[in-house]
Design an enzyme around this catalytic site. Structure first.
Site, PDB file in Angstrom:
ATOM      1  CB  ALA A  35       3.890  60.927 152.922  1.00  0.00           C
ATOM      2  CE1 TYR A 103      -4.160  63.044 148.901  1.00  0.00           C
ATOM      3  CE2 TYR A 103      -4.057  65.190 147.849  1.00  0.00           C
ATOM      4  CZ  TYR A 103      -3.448  64.011 148.220  1.00  0.00           C
ATOM      5  OH  TYR A 103      -2.124  63.806 147.921  1.00  0.00           O
ATOM      6  CE  LYS A 227      12.984  61.752 146.903  1.00  0.00           C
ATOM      7  NZ  LYS A 227      11.630  61.555 147.418  1.00  0.00           N
ATOM      8  CB  ALA A 233      19.172  58.972 144.750  1.00  0.00           C
ATOM      9  CG  ASP A 259       6.193  57.957 151.111  1.00  0.00           C
ATOM     10  OD1 ASP A 259       6.626  59.125 151.138  1.00  0.00           O
ATOM     11  OD2 ASP A 259       5.025  57.676 150.787  1.00  0.00           O
TER      12      ASP A 259
HETATM   13  N1  ATP Z   1      11.276  54.333 136.737  1.00  0.00           N
HETATM   14  C1  ATP Z   1      11.996  54.019 137.814  1.00  0.00           C
HETATM   15  N2  ATP Z   1      12.898  53.014 137.768  1.00  0.00           N
HETATM   16  C2  ATP Z   1      13.648  52.670 138.839  1.00  0.00           C
HETATM   17  N3  ATP Z   1      13.561  53.318 140.033  1.00  0.00           N
HETATM   18  C3  ATP Z   1      12.696  54.339 140.136  1.00  0.00           C
HETATM   19  C4  ATP Z   1      11.871  54.754 139.041  1.00  0.00           C
HETATM   20  N4  ATP Z   1      11.101  55.781 139.454  1.00  0.00           N
HETATM   21  C5  ATP Z   1      11.408  55.996 140.746  1.00  0.00           C
HETATM   22  N5  ATP Z   1      12.362  55.137 141.157  1.00  0.00           N
HETATM   23  C6  ATP Z   1      12.900  54.991 142.533  1.00  0.00           C
HETATM   24  O1  ATP Z   1      12.015  55.652 143.413  1.00  0.00           O
HETATM   25  C7  ATP Z   1      12.706  56.727 144.071  1.00  0.00           C
HETATM   26  C8  ATP Z   1      11.754  57.900 144.241  1.00  0.00           C
HETATM   27  O2  ATP Z   1      11.271  58.312 142.982  1.00  0.00           O
HETATM   28  P1  ATP Z   1      11.220  59.824 142.506  1.00  0.00           P
HETATM   29  O3  ATP Z   1      12.558  60.292 142.103  1.00  0.00           O
HETATM   30  O4  ATP Z   1      10.162  59.864 141.468  1.00  0.00           O
HETATM   31  O5  ATP Z   1      10.860  60.597 143.842  1.00  0.00           O
HETATM   32  P2  ATP Z   1       9.576  61.381 144.266  1.00  0.00           P
HETATM   33  O6  ATP Z   1       8.923  61.995 143.072  1.00  0.00           O
HETATM   34  O7  ATP Z   1       9.975  62.282 145.338  1.00  0.00           O
HETATM   35  O8  ATP Z   1       8.667  60.197 144.874  1.00  0.00           O
HETATM   36  P3  ATP Z   1       7.203  60.345 145.512  1.00  0.00           P
HETATM   37  O9  ATP Z   1       6.327  60.968 144.470  1.00  0.00           O
HETATM   38  O10 ATP Z   1       6.823  58.912 145.824  1.00  0.00           O
HETATM   39  O11 ATP Z   1       7.324  61.187 146.755  1.00  0.00           O
HETATM   40  C9  ATP Z   1      13.915  57.006 143.195  1.00  0.00           C
HETATM   41  O12 ATP Z   1      14.963  57.584 143.935  1.00  0.00           O
HETATM   42  C10 ATP Z   1      14.266  55.606 142.712  1.00  0.00           C
HETATM   43  O13 ATP Z   1      14.921  54.881 143.731  1.00  0.00           O
HETATM   44  O1  KDG Z   2      -0.830  62.009 149.314  1.00  0.00           O
HETATM   45  C1  KDG Z   2      -0.790  61.915 150.524  1.00  0.00           C
HETATM   46  O2  KDG Z   2      -0.977  62.872 151.261  1.00  0.00           O
HETATM   47  C2  KDG Z   2      -0.473  60.630 151.134  1.00  0.00           C
HETATM   48  O3  KDG Z   2       0.084  60.654 152.186  1.00  0.00           O
HETATM   49  C3  KDG Z   2      -0.832  59.335 150.436  1.00  0.00           C
HETATM   50  C4  KDG Z   2       0.289  58.578 149.791  1.00  0.00           C
HETATM   51  O4  KDG Z   2       0.460  57.357 150.483  1.00  0.00           O
HETATM   52  C5  KDG Z   2       1.594  59.334 149.702  1.00  0.00           C
HETATM   53  O5  KDG Z   2       1.373  60.508 148.993  1.00  0.00           O
HETATM   54  C6  KDG Z   2       2.666  58.583 148.994  1.00  0.00           C
HETATM   55  O6  KDG Z   2       3.860  59.360 149.054  1.00  0.00           O
END
Ligand code: ATP
Ligand code: KDG
Length: 322
Positions: A35, A103, A227, A233, A259
């Site tokens: 991450a 993992y 988000k 967001a 990320d």
């Molecule tokens: N289906 C989608 N269409 C367009 N943009 C998206 C979509 N899903 C995610 N995003 C983009 O990716 C960003 C992060 O997604 P999300 O809200 O799912 O955050 P998260 O669950 O914290 O992410 P992660 O699991 O990667 O840590 C959003 O703020 C948006 O910019």
């Molecule tokens: O899941 C984890 O711990 C990681 O760091 C791998 C992935 O690259 C990360 O989750 C993406 O946000």
């Protein structure tokens, strides 16, 4: 000297080339993911000086990680090598609804990071230090490192680097279960200067789904960015709420989008941009991550991000990245 230093574990990622389940795959491809280093790569891809601080084993996986991060323009000169413990590995397992992760990181070199790392000069000299809840979950000593970086600042908060924290709840990693994760991640988030959290994640952890309620729970100190996947967001900064809708994007794989979003937003902070532009840069970077299976996407050129930043609100809402 780096503008941004990220601290956390990076692993080698073994992924199938197609959507069949992992158990049926004859061949896997090797890449890297973590991450915090994902944020460093995206920030470097947007033209800023980024460094990554961590521990790796003395093994081929470590060499692969160092080579890839260096190729992405990330400074890895402060990374430590642990001759006695391995570099972590994780596998992706495609499923009908989402990709599962498996993992192999318990007892990895990175889990042996601890609070002494907080004294490293790189962490005092950067403009932004970025950490995430993944590190808080992987070992007790890493949890103490995050407490030192966030809660240990005491009266010096505001004078050192801005500390950015992505909640990044990874349920599979928390030894004490959800209650432990909820308590620890809340305390760390409240002590940060900038917090990134997913709406779903906040609901799961703290039972709070409205962005304003999430900001109130984490406030008053940090800037809070909530988000909400394809919807948009919302940031809460100095009492001002700013919402920017996401860009309609074809999702190949969502891993790494959060990320990339953090990197885009933090690029906007480094460039002294307003909240709307910070959130737009977050969405633009996230869209690049959504369009690839790699955890570490290639960032759009700055000529393209500049074009998107110049749009008025209606034109932004009508756009989809090419
Ligand atoms: N289906 C989608 N269409 C367009 N943009 C998206 C979509 N899903 C995610 N995003 C983009 O990716 C960003 C992060 O997604 P999300 O809200 O799912 O955050 P998260 O669950 O914290 O992410 P992660 O699991 O990667 O840590 C959003 O703020 C948006 O910019
Ligand atoms: O899941 C984890 O711990 C990681 O760091 C791998 C992935 O690259 C990360 O989750 C993406 O946000």
């Amino acid at each position: 000297m780096a503008d941004l230093v990220c601290v956390g574990e990076t692993m080698v990622v073994l992924s199938p080339p197609d959507a069949r389940p992992l158990a049926e795959q004859p061949v896997l491809t090797m890449a890297i993911g973590g991450a915090e280093s994902n944020v460093a790569c995206a920030l470097a891809g947007l033209g800023h000086r980024a460094a990554w601080l961590s521990r790796l084993g003395d093994d081929p996986f470590a060499r692969r990680i160092l080579a890839e991060l260096t190729a992405r323009g990330v400074d890895v000169s402060a990374v430590e090598t642990d001759p006695d413990r391995p570099t972590g590995v994780y596998f992706k397992d495609p499923g009908p609804d989402h990709t599962r992760t498996h993992y192999y990181r318990a007892g990895s070199a990175a889990t042996r990071m601890g609070p002494e790392l907080a004294r490293r000069p790189a962490l005092r000299e950067a403009r932004i230090v970025h950490v995430s809840g993944v590190a808080a979950a992987i070992s007790d000593s890493c949890a103490r490192l995050l407490e030192t970086l966030l809660l240990g600042r005491g009266d010096s908060a505001g004078r050192g680097p801005v500390v950015s924290f992505d909640v990044n709840h990874r349920p599979a990693l928390w030894r004490g279960g959800k209650a432990d994760a909820a308590r620890s991640l809340l305390a760390l988030a409240r002590a940060a200067d900038i917090v990134f959290v997913g709406r779903d994640e906040a609901e799961e952890l703290w039972g709070t789904a409205r962005p304003a309620d999430i900001a109130a729970l984490l406030g008053p100190a940090p800037v809070v960015i909530v988000k909400d996947a394809e919807h948009g967001a919302t940031s809460f900064a100095d009492g001002v709420r700013t919402f920017v809708p996401s860009l309609p994007t074809k999702v190949v794989e969502p891993v790494g989008a959060g990320d990339a979003f953090a990197a885009g937003y933090l690029a906007g902070v480094l460039e002294n941009r307003n909240e709307r532009s910070r959130l737009r840069l977050g969405h633009l970077a996230a869209a690049a991550a959504l369009r690839t299976r790699d955890d570490v996407p290639v960032m759009p050129p700055r000529t393209e991000t500049d074009r998107y930043l110049a749009l008025d609100n209606d034109a932004w809402a009508a756009m989809a990245p090419q």
